[in-house]
Motif scaffolding. Sequence first.
Motif, mmCIF file in Angstrom:
data_model
loop_
_atom_site.group_PDB
_atom_site.id
_atom_site.type_symbol
_atom_site.label_atom_id
_atom_site.label_comp_id
_atom_site.label_asym_id
_atom_site.label_seq_id
_atom_site.Cartn_x
_atom_site.Cartn_y
_atom_site.Cartn_z
ATOM 1 N N PRO A 2 0.602 -0.958 0.137
ATOM 2 C CA PRO A 2 0.122 0.504 0.240
ATOM 3 C C PRO A 2 0.997 1.649 0.093
ATOM 4 C CG PRO A 2 -0.669 -1.378 1.434
ATOM 5 C CD PRO A 2 0.532 -2.170 1.115
ATOM 6 N N GLY A 3 0.615 2.458 -0.800
ATOM 7 C CA GLY A 3 0.952 3.642 -1.160
ATOM 8 C C GLY A 3 2.133 3.219 -1.573
ATOM 9 N N GLY A 4 2.641 1.931 -2.268
ATOM 10 C CA GLY A 4 4.018 2.025 -3.369
ATOM 11 C C GLY A 4 4.418 2.766 -4.469
ATOM 12 N N ALA A 5 3.175 3.169 -4.795
ATOM 13 C CA ALA A 5 2.621 4.154 -6.030
ATOM 14 C C ALA A 5 3.533 5.301 -5.887
ATOM 15 C CB ALA A 5 1.418 3.880 -6.895
ATOM 16 N N ASP A 6 3.302 5.347 -4.624
ATOM 17 C CA ASP A 6 4.686 6.967 -3.961
ATOM 18 C C ASP A 6 5.417 7.377 -4.206
ATOM 19 O OD1 ASP A 6 1.508 8.285 -4.666
ATOM 20 O OD2 ASP A 6 0.638 7.460 -2.732
ATOM 21 N N GLU A 7 5.612 5.766 -3.472
ATOM 22 C CA GLU A 7 7.370 5.919 -3.129
ATOM 23 C C GLU A 7 8.932 5.704 -4.226
ATOM 24 O OE1 GLU A 7 10.491 2.968 -0.599
ATOM 25 O OE2 GLU A 7 8.010 3.296 -0.023
ATOM 26 N N PRO A 8 9.541 6.837 -4.253
ATOM 27 C CA PRO A 8 10.092 6.430 -5.721
ATOM 28 C C PRO A 8 10.858 5.596 -5.626
ATOM 29 C CG PRO A 8 10.920 8.344 -3.830
ATOM 30 C CD PRO A 8 9.440 7.745 -3.664
ATOM 31 N N VAL A 9 11.371 5.007 -6.648
ATOM 32 C CA VAL A 9 12.296 4.429 -6.603
ATOM 33 C C VAL A 9 14.014 4.684 -6.574
ATOM 34 C CG1 VAL A 9 13.421 2.551 -8.080
ATOM 35 C CG2 VAL A 9 10.915 2.575 -8.022
ATOM 36 N N THR A 10 14.843 3.992 -5.403
ATOM 37 C CA THR A 10 15.886 4.661 -5.488
ATOM 38 C C THR A 10 17.143 3.946 -6.317
ATOM 39 O OG1 THR A 10 16.383 4.618 -3.025
ATOM 40 C CG2 THR A 10 15.449 6.352 -3.827
ATOM 41 N N VAL A 11 18.408 3.698 -5.469
ATOM 42 C CA VAL A 11 19.613 3.150 -5.569
ATOM 43 C C VAL A 11 19.561 2.165 -4.811
ATOM 44 C CG1 VAL A 11 21.828 2.498 -5.642
ATOM 45 C CG2 VAL A 11 21.463 4.212 -6.918
ATOM 46 N N ALA A 12 18.827 2.795 -3.207
ATOM 47 C CA ALA A 12 18.490 1.720 -2.001
ATOM 48 C C ALA A 12 17.730 1.016 -2.326
ATOM 49 C CB ALA A 12 18.606 2.871 -0.783
ATOM 50 N N ASN A 13 16.653 1.297 -2.052
ATOM 51 C CA ASN A 13 15.632 0.165 -2.457
ATOM 52 C C ASN A 13 15.328 -0.322 -4.244
ATOM 53 O OD1 ASN A 13 14.115 2.579 -4.237
ATOM 54 N ND2 ASN A 13 12.521 2.828 -3.081
ATOM 55 N N VAL A 14 15.876 -0.352 -5.152
ATOM 56 C CA VAL A 14 15.532 -0.621 -6.161
ATOM 57 C C VAL A 14 15.716 -2.366 -6.212
ATOM 58 C CG1 VAL A 14 18.235 -1.023 -7.027
ATOM 59 C CG2 VAL A 14 16.527 -0.492 -8.845
ATOM 60 N N LYS A 15 16.512 -3.005 -5.569
ATOM 61 C CA LYS A 15 16.536 -4.848 -5.476
ATOM 62 C C LYS A 15 14.569 -4.780 -5.013
ATOM 63 C CE LYS A 15 21.089 -5.662 -5.010
ATOM 64 N NZ LYS A 15 22.281 -5.985 -4.284
ATOM 65 N N GLU A 16 14.777 -3.740 -4.232
ATOM 66 C CA GLU A 16 13.479 -4.695 -3.246
ATOM 67 C C GLU A 16 12.072 -4.256 -4.337
ATOM 68 O OE1 GLU A 16 9.931 -5.134 -0.731
ATOM 69 O OE2 GLU A 16 12.485 -5.931 -0.693
ATOM 70 N N TYR A 17 11.953 -3.612 -4.783
ATOM 71 C CA TYR A 17 11.674 -2.934 -5.989
ATOM 72 C C TYR A 17 10.691 -4.043 -7.033
ATOM 73 C CZ TYR A 17 9.313 -0.979 -10.252
ATOM 74 O OH TYR A 17 9.074 -0.577 -10.950
ATOM 75 N N LEU A 18 12.858 -4.184 -7.835
ATOM 76 C CA LEU A 18 12.068 -5.627 -7.966
ATOM 77 C C LEU A 18 11.630 -6.986 -8.062
ATOM 78 C CD1 LEU A 18 16.320 -4.222 -10.102
ATOM 79 C CD2 LEU A 18 13.686 -4.007 -10.926
ATOM 80 N N ARG A 19 11.624 -6.856 -6.758
ATOM 81 C CA ARG A 19 11.562 -8.394 -6.341
ATOM 82 C C ARG A 19 9.786 -8.011 -5.710
ATOM 83 N NH1 ARG A 19 9.407 -10.111 -1.261
ATOM 84 N NH2 ARG A 19 9.845 -8.190 -0.732
ATOM 85 N N LEU A 20 9.409 -6.669 -6.027
ATOM 86 C CA LEU A 20 7.911 -6.926 -5.814
ATOM 87 C C LEU A 20 7.498 -6.783 -6.831
ATOM 88 C CD1 LEU A 20 7.743 -4.075 -2.698
ATOM 89 C CD2 LEU A 20 7.154 -6.788 -2.508
ATOM 90 N N TYR A 21 7.685 -5.829 -8.041
ATOM 91 C CA TYR A 21 7.647 -5.932 -9.274
ATOM 92 C C TYR A 21 7.126 -7.414 -10.260
ATOM 93 C CZ TYR A 21 6.928 -4.401 -14.163
ATOM 94 O OH TYR A 21 6.023 -4.295 -15.661
ATOM 95 N N ALA A 22 8.553 -8.332 -9.601
ATOM 96 C CA ALA A 22 8.211 -9.367 -10.878
ATOM 97 C C ALA A 22 7.465 -10.742 -9.865
ATOM 98 C CB ALA A 22 9.866 -10.004 -10.393
ATOM 99 N N ARG A 23 7.784 -10.206 -8.563
ATOM 100 C CA ARG A 23 6.608 -11.291 -8.405
ATOM 101 C C ARG A 23 5.304 -10.604 -8.369
ATOM 102 N NH1 ARG A 23 5.321 -13.854 -2.089
ATOM 103 N NH2 ARG A 23 3.258 -13.223 -1.847
ATOM 104 N N HIS A 24 4.326 -9.717 -9.090
ATOM 105 C CA HIS A 24 3.422 -8.975 -9.197
ATOM 106 C C HIS A 24 3.182 -9.105 -10.345
ATOM 107 C CE1 HIS A 24 -0.031 -7.026 -10.191
ATOM 108 N NE2 HIS A 24 0.826 -5.901 -11.701
ATOM 109 N N ARG A 25 3.922 -9.026 -11.040
ATOM 110 C CA ARG A 25 4.610 -9.391 -12.686
ATOM 111 C C ARG A 25 3.786 -11.098 -12.832
ATOM 112 N NH1 ARG A 25 3.306 -6.266 -16.500
ATOM 113 N NH2 ARG A 25 3.666 -7.960 -18.148
#
Length: 113
Positions: free
Chosen positions: A1-24
Amino acid sequence: PGGADEPVTVANVKEYLRLYARHRLLGAIEPQVRAFRAGLGVFFKEEILSNLRTCCSVAEIQLLLCGAAAIDVDDWKGSTVYDPPEYERSSTVTWLWKAVREMTPEERAQLLF
């Protein structure tokens, strides 16, 4: 929840990619999976379904439900794209198609799926 408002940064890119792959891979087909499970529940008790989920792959469940399809090896071979094209004449590829022809229909289905 609220992830769409969180910018992707170097610090969180791995978590973003993990969550994106899980969603897809999972989230995008969740309604279809729920419907499929509900449909299976009409025919099988929950205990059997639990055992299937823990011991079988998707391909194995498909094989159990649908049976082994007759796979035309000549068609399969003719539809294969080799890169580079010279690989088609390699001893390894020749050996592969010989082995595929010697397989049972069930083994071919497992290999293909």
